[in-house]
Scaffold this motif. Sequence first.
Motif, PDB file in Angstrom:
ATOM      1  N   UNK A  73      -9.889  -6.198  -5.911  1.00  0.00           N
ATOM      2  CA  UNK A  73      -9.111  -5.084  -6.444  1.00  0.00           C
ATOM      3  C   UNK A  73      -8.175  -4.520  -5.378  1.00  0.00           C
ATOM      4  N   UNK A  74      -8.672  -4.402  -4.147  1.00  0.00           N
ATOM      5  CA  UNK A  74      -7.825  -3.898  -3.061  1.00  0.00           C
ATOM      6  C   UNK A  74      -6.642  -4.840  -2.821  1.00  0.00           C
ATOM      7  N   UNK A  75      -6.915  -6.151  -2.846  1.00  0.00           N
ATOM      8  CA  UNK A  75      -5.840  -7.129  -2.642  1.00  0.00           C
ATOM      9  C   UNK A  75      -4.853  -7.106  -3.804  1.00  0.00           C
ATOM     10  N   UNK A  76      -5.399  -7.000  -5.038  1.00  0.00           N
ATOM     11  CA  UNK A  76      -4.540  -6.967  -6.215  1.00  0.00           C
ATOM     12  C   UNK A  76      -3.675  -5.714  -6.220  1.00  0.00           C
ATOM     13  N   UNK A  77      -4.263  -4.609  -5.804  1.00  0.00           N
ATOM     14  CA  UNK A  77      -3.508  -3.370  -5.754  1.00  0.00           C
ATOM     15  C   UNK A  77      -2.386  -3.450  -4.729  1.00  0.00           C
ATOM     16  N   UNK A  78      -2.659  -4.089  -3.605  1.00  0.00           N
ATOM     17  CA  UNK A  78      -1.623  -4.269  -2.587  1.00  0.00           C
ATOM     18  C   UNK A  78      -0.482  -5.119  -3.129  1.00  0.00           C
ATOM     19  N   UNK A  79      -0.836  -6.138  -3.935  1.00  0.00           N
ATOM     20  CA  UNK A  79       0.202  -6.971  -4.558  1.00  0.00           C
ATOM     21  C   UNK A  79       1.054  -6.130  -5.507  1.00  0.00           C
ATOM     22  N   UNK A  80       0.389  -5.320  -6.320  1.00  0.00           N
ATOM     23  CA  UNK A  80       1.120  -4.485  -7.270  1.00  0.00           C
ATOM     24  C   UNK A  80       2.028  -3.502  -6.527  1.00  0.00           C
ATOM     25  N   UNK A  81       1.505  -2.904  -5.454  1.00  0.00           N
ATOM     26  CA  UNK A  81       2.305  -1.965  -4.668  1.00  0.00           C
ATOM     27  C   UNK A  81       3.529  -2.652  -4.081  1.00  0.00           C
ATOM     28  N   UNK A  82       3.338  -3.882  -3.634  1.00  0.00           N
ATOM     29  CA  UNK A  82       4.462  -4.639  -3.064  1.00  0.00           C
ATOM     30  C   UNK A  82       5.524  -4.913  -4.120  1.00  0.00           C
ATOM     31  N   UNK A  83       5.064  -5.242  -5.341  1.00  0.00           N
ATOM     32  CA  UNK A  83       6.009  -5.477  -6.433  1.00  0.00           C
ATOM     33  C   UNK A  83       6.778  -4.206  -6.751  1.00  0.00           C
ATOM     34  N   UNK A  84       6.059  -3.075  -6.831  1.00  0.00           N
ATOM     35  CA  UNK A  84       6.712  -1.817  -7.143  1.00  0.00           C
ATOM     36  C   UNK A  84       7.673  -1.386  -6.043  1.00  0.00           C
ATOM     37  N   UNK A  85       7.305  -1.680  -4.805  1.00  0.00           N
ATOM     38  CA  UNK A  85       8.146  -1.281  -3.675  1.00  0.00           C
ATOM     39  C   UNK A  85       9.530  -1.904  -3.758  1.00  0.00           C
ATOM     40  N   UNK A  86       9.612  -3.093  -4.359  1.00  0.00           N
ATOM     41  CA  UNK A  86      10.903  -3.768  -4.489  1.00  0.00           C
ATOM     42  C   UNK A  86      11.901  -2.921  -5.261  1.00  0.00           C
ATOM     43  N   UNK A  87      11.381  -2.047  -6.149  1.00  0.00           N
ATOM     44  CA  UNK A  87      12.288  -1.237  -6.950  1.00  0.00           C
ATOM     45  C   UNK A  87      12.141   0.251  -6.738  1.00  0.00           C
ATOM     46  N   UNK A  88      11.516   0.687  -5.639  1.00  0.00           N
ATOM     47  CA  UNK A  88      11.247   2.114  -5.476  1.00  0.00           C
ATOM     48  C   UNK A  88      12.208   2.804  -4.510  1.00  0.00           C
ATOM     49  N   UNK A  89      13.363   2.217  -4.352  1.00  0.00           N
ATOM     50  CA  UNK A  89      14.396   2.863  -3.556  1.00  0.00           C
ATOM     51  C   UNK A  89      15.743   2.260  -3.896  1.00  0.00           C
ATOM     52  N   UNK A  90      16.755   3.081  -4.016  1.00  0.00           N
ATOM     53  CA  UNK A  90      18.084   2.570  -4.324  1.00  0.00           C
ATOM     54  C   UNK A  90      18.822   2.237  -3.041  1.00  0.00           C
ATOM     55  N   UNK A  91      19.959   1.594  -3.207  1.00  0.00           N
ATOM     56  CA  UNK A  91      20.770   1.266  -2.040  1.00  0.00           C
ATOM     57  C   UNK A  91      21.237   2.525  -1.321  1.00  0.00           C
ATOM     58  N   UNK A  92      21.359   3.634  -2.082  1.00  0.00           N
ATOM     59  CA  UNK A  92      21.808   4.879  -1.466  1.00  0.00           C
ATOM     60  C   UNK A  92      20.656   5.665  -0.857  1.00  0.00           C
ATOM     61  N   UNK A  93      19.437   5.098  -0.877  1.00  0.00           N
ATOM     62  CA  UNK A  93      18.287   5.764  -0.278  1.00  0.00           C
ATOM     63  C   UNK A  93      17.564   6.724  -1.189  1.00  0.00           C
ATOM     64  N   UNK A  94      18.004   6.857  -2.444  1.00  0.00           N
ATOM     65  CA  UNK A  94      17.354   7.781  -3.378  1.00  0.00           C
ATOM     66  C   UNK A  94      16.063   7.159  -3.906  1.00  0.00           C
ATOM     67  N   UNK A  95      15.031   7.956  -4.118  1.00  0.00           N
ATOM     68  CA  UNK A  95      13.759   7.426  -4.622  1.00  0.00           C
ATOM     69  C   UNK A  95      13.873   7.004  -6.085  1.00  0.00           C
TER      70      UNK A  95
END
Length: 295
Positions: A73-95
């Motif tokens: 579960x910890x490993x799977x959660x890290x994978x999910x977080x990594x996937x979400x991180x790909x889209x959790x910031x814009x080019x202008x730095x906005x969240x």
Amino acid sequence: MTEKKRTEPDWQDIRVFLALGRYGSLSAAARALSTNHSTISRRLHSLEATLGEKLVERRPGGYVLTAAGTHALAAADAMESAVHTLGRGRADGAPRGLVRVNAPPALSQGFLVARLARLPLQHPGIDIDLATDLRSVSLERHVTDIAIRLGRPQDGDVLARPLGRMGYGFYGVPALCERIEHGEQPVLVGFDEANAYLPEAAWLARHFPRVRTAFRANNHVAQATAAGAGVGIALLPHYIGRTATGLRPCALDLAPPPREIWLLTRRQDRKDLPMLTVVDYLAETFDEARALFDE
């Protein structure tokens, strides 16, 4: 040609396992993913076969993670977080991204909803999921991202930030408060039987054991509404009593001690931009409203 046996986990299997690990039952996982029991079970067995490990055990109260399941579960959660991180910031730095917040019902309805609803207007890339629960939900299982709790937290590896203290008092319509202050026996508005374990309900039972409770409800917002009808006086957090239409403080000598308000997040999310944005906003919101909460 013979189909080659899959040796790498399927992302859809992992998503199902994450939901089952977080919510603890096939029904809850199925609802969270908008699917059915058989799909959840099939995906779980597929992941276990791929990993060669038993990840969960079925118990009377639901599914419990095995030692291998906890690690997965910890490993799977890290994978999910990594996937979400790909889209959790814009080019202008906005969240940008979804942030889930969990808080008690009265605090959500009586304070947080109106204020948290302004945040996506200030940060158009952030979406808020505000869930309410009288019982604590799991940060570790990622049922929520941010938890607001009453009382000093007992959780493990989390970051805990104090937001202030919640004071209490008795509130009622002016005519009823005046009669009680002149010696009339009080009539109470309190918690229903299902929530008699709550600290405020237990305090009332200890200090007013023979006083009639004419109306019972499961949260302070509903109790304030009932008190506004004149059926009795309610023990309310000041942030509700001071803002409820038609109520005023009743001058009784007794009141329970204030409770601490804490904000909890996972340590691993401390650099997540949308999370940091919501955390800072909540801290500023509570700080600005400190006079509403304090004694």
